[in-house]
Design an enzyme around this catalytic site. Structure first.
Site, PDB file in Angstrom:
ATOM      1  N   LYS B  78       0.853  -1.197   0.000  1.00 40.66           N
ATOM      2  CA  LYS B  78       0.000   0.000   0.000  1.00 40.66           C
ATOM      3  C   LYS B  78       0.886   1.244   0.000  1.00 40.66           C
ATOM      4  CE  LYS B  78      -3.841   2.107   2.596  1.00 40.66           C
ATOM      5  NZ  LYS B  78      -4.719   1.984   3.777  1.00 40.66           N
ATOM      6  N   SER B 153      -9.593   1.969   2.885  1.00 42.45           N
ATOM      7  CA  SER B 153      -8.728   2.700   1.982  1.00 42.45           C
ATOM      8  C   SER B 153      -7.670   1.803   1.318  1.00 42.45           C
ATOM      9  CB  SER B 153      -8.016   3.815   2.750  1.00 42.45           C
ATOM     10  OG  SER B 153      -7.161   3.267   3.746  1.00 42.45           O
ATOM     11  N   SER B 177      -9.822  -0.237   7.262  1.00 42.44           N
ATOM     12  CA  SER B 177      -9.296  -0.109   5.897  1.00 42.44           C
ATOM     13  C   SER B 177      -8.632  -1.355   5.331  1.00 42.44           C
ATOM     14  CB  SER B 177      -8.314   1.064   5.821  1.00 42.44           C
ATOM     15  OG  SER B 177      -9.023   2.261   5.784  1.00 42.44           O
TER      16      SER B 177
END
Lengths: 94, 488
Positions: B78, B153, B177
């Site tokens: 990420k 996210s 997330s």
């Protein structure tokens, strides 16, 4: 609690953000809804509750104060938008 | 090649160590899958293909190293985690050109274990969002249905794993997330106990809530990655110094669920859940009972206050964390300022997206004189009540289970105009970040109305990852197989 556009603009200034009039207006409406929703916390009596700021509540970690050169000057300056090769360059302050 | 990407991380690792697949083969297979799927799903930001191939070739030359649990395995990270030499944007224009000169501890540990970083995953800007529509660069699509969001996210991380572009990805979970995109994309996503994984090198959103965790296609794969990234780090003062159990080894020690009690909070199983999610999750619980688990009702009375409490704390911490972006040392700098305050203000205004600005303003507001007690301190008090709730619930059960999200993945654009509605999607995930306990989303079925994956959330007491992973592993082995890549 109704959040006025003036108040939104004032808080934005504190946070170093410059909102257009139109955006201030939109944010005021949205922030009003969000903060009104948050007001539901007042339903709970918390008068004798110790606040919990982090799940890890251990004591402050101490270490020896030893100077270690972890990174070079070039590395630290490598992402700066403006440098003179030795220092970060900022606009005139005085 | 395509058969390579269909393997789980554990399977491909065995083949790599046996020399039946080379590291170059593994990387090439993933790069081919990226080329094929990326134009549609847009899961990735910076790609590192060339470097990854070079590294793989060097590794092959030296030969497999069985002592390295991720030797030769291509992974995606990420974009919130600093990766040495690879652009790290955090999904924001403010860090468009930021190339870290150091690795986050979790990345350093992955590399040490032999993993090969092939790309950075798209994300909501500064990890703020539940759909990955808040990225400053692109909207990621759900590999199971391109018209739907992948969740957020860590939506890029979820999508890249599900699409078979890599064997594991790292995500971060501040209010759900990891678990939400895992649920929406049908992969396994684990949020460890706060303090289990070092946050050093992670660009902070809500420091007292953020945790890094694995997203994979199987439970065993997640256990393997978690074993690698866990552990104490002197560079993170909130990292906890306690032994890391052998998560992978523990999985084989349990083949059924006898002797275990699963708590079902009435607050997670009542109104507000879509019919299909409720049905799939209930079937998974029935399966757990068939496998020997006892279920008991538990009470998490503070659940209805979780969203409000969470957003006050997260936004307060975000407004403070994001003050470091001032256009001086790194990140975007405006071209139109001739004095310092103006430079800060214009740089930030030009480069932060709307959701980030909204949260900074609320955060600044709730921390400002006159409102601190009413909002931030109040939220911190309720946070303690919430932890008391969980601790009490765990007196009568080993794990708590409920849906990870009230619905399956919804169409792109559905909630973008109404931030409050978007925040409410996190109703079942935020509590756990507030109390710091571990949780995960396990794919347990497909909703009959939307034909999309449904995730069951398993939650454990602090540092109770082992039992949580064991239960998930037993359930996974007794439910339909969801581990094959979608969009092949």
């Amino acid at each position: 609690m109704k959040l006025s556009t003036e108040e939104v603009a004032r808080v934005a200034r504190l946070a170093r953000l410059d909102l257009s009039e139109e955006k201030t207006e939109i944010f005021a409406g949205q922030l009003h809804n969000i903060l009104s929703y948050m007001d539901k916390l007042n339903e709970i009596d918390t008068s004798n509750v110790e606040p919990m700021f982090s799940p890890v509540e251990h004591t402050t970690v101490l270490r020896k104060d030893v100077v270690v050169k972890e990174h070079t000057r070039d590395e630290i300056l490598s992402n700066a938008p403006d440098t003179d090769g030795q220092y970060f360059v900022v606009p005139r302050i005085v | 090649m395509s058969s390579i990407i269909e393997k789980s991380l554990t399977e491909i690792h065995s083949l790599l160590i046996a020399g039946e697949v080379t590291a170059v083969d593994a990387v090439k297979a993933c790069l081919q899958q990226i080329e094929k799927t990326e134009p549609q799903i847009k899961a990735l930001l910076a790609q590192n293909g060339e470097e990854a191939l070079k590294l793989a070739a060097e590794m092959d030359k030296q030969g497999p190293d069985a002592s390295k649990p991720l030797w030769g395995v291509p992974v995606v990270i990420k974009d919130v985690l600093a990766t040495k030499g690879i652009t790290t944007t955090c999904g924001s224009k403010i860090l468009e050109n930021f190339v870290p000169f150091y690795d986050a501890t979790s990345i350093a540990k992955l590399k040490e274990a032999g993993a090969i970083v092939i790309a950075k995953a798209n994300m909501d800007e500064f990890a703020m969002g539940s759909t990955t529509e808040n990225s400053a660069y692109q909207t990621t699509r759900n590999p199971c249905d391109l018209n739907r969001v992948p969740g957020g996210s860590s939506g890029g991380s979820g999508a890249t794993v599900t699409a078979g572009q890599c064997f594991a990805a790292l995500g971060t979970d501040t209010g759900g997330s990891i678990r939400l995109p895992a649920s929406f994309c049908g992969c396994v996503g684990v949020k460890p106990t706060y303090g289990r994984v070092s946050r050093y090198g992670m660009i902070a959103y809500g420091s007292s809530l953020d945790q890094i965790g694995p997203m994979t296609r199987t439970v065993e794969d997640s256990a393997r990655v978690l074993s690698v990234i866990s552990g104490h780090d002197p560079k993170d003062s909130t990292s906890v110094n306690c032994e890391v159990p052998d998560y992978v080894g523990a999985l084989n020690k349990r083949t059924d669920l006898s002797g275990l009690t699963i708590g079902l909070p009435e607050e997670y199983w009542g109104e507000g859940i879509s019919e299909e999610v409720s049905e799939v999750c209930q079937n998974a619980i029935k399966k757990a009972e068939e496998l020997g688990a006892k279920t008991v009702p538990v009470k998490l009375a503070m659940t209805e206050y979780a969203i409000a409490t969470y957003y006050i704390i997260a936004m307060a911490e975000a407004s403070s964390n994001l003050s470091r972006f001032d256009g001086i040392r790194y990140g975007h700098r405006t071209k139109n300022a001739d004095e310092l305050i103006d430079l800060y203000t214009k740089s930030r205004t030009e480069a932060f997206g709307d959701e980030v600005q909204r949260r900074i303003i609320i955060g600044t507001y709730v921390l400002s004189a006159g409102y601190y007690d009413a909002y931030y301190c109040k939220a911190a008090q309720i946070r303690r009540l919430m932890r008391n709730d969980f601790e009490k619930a765990f007196e009568s059960c080993n794990l708590i289970a409920g849906p990870a999200c009230p619905t399956t993945a919804f169409p792109v654009g559905d909630l973008t105009a109404d931030p409050l509605q978007m925040y409410l999607m996190d109703i079942f995930t935020t509590s756990l970040n507030l109390v710091g306990m571990p949780g995960m989303s396990l794919p347990v079925g497909i909703g009959k109305d939307t034909n999309m994956p449904v995730g069951l959330q398993l939650m454990g007491p602090a540092f109770g990852e082992t039992t949580m992973l064991q239960v998930a592993n037993v359930l996974e082995k007794n439910l339909p197989d969801f581990s094959k890549p979608k969009m092949i």
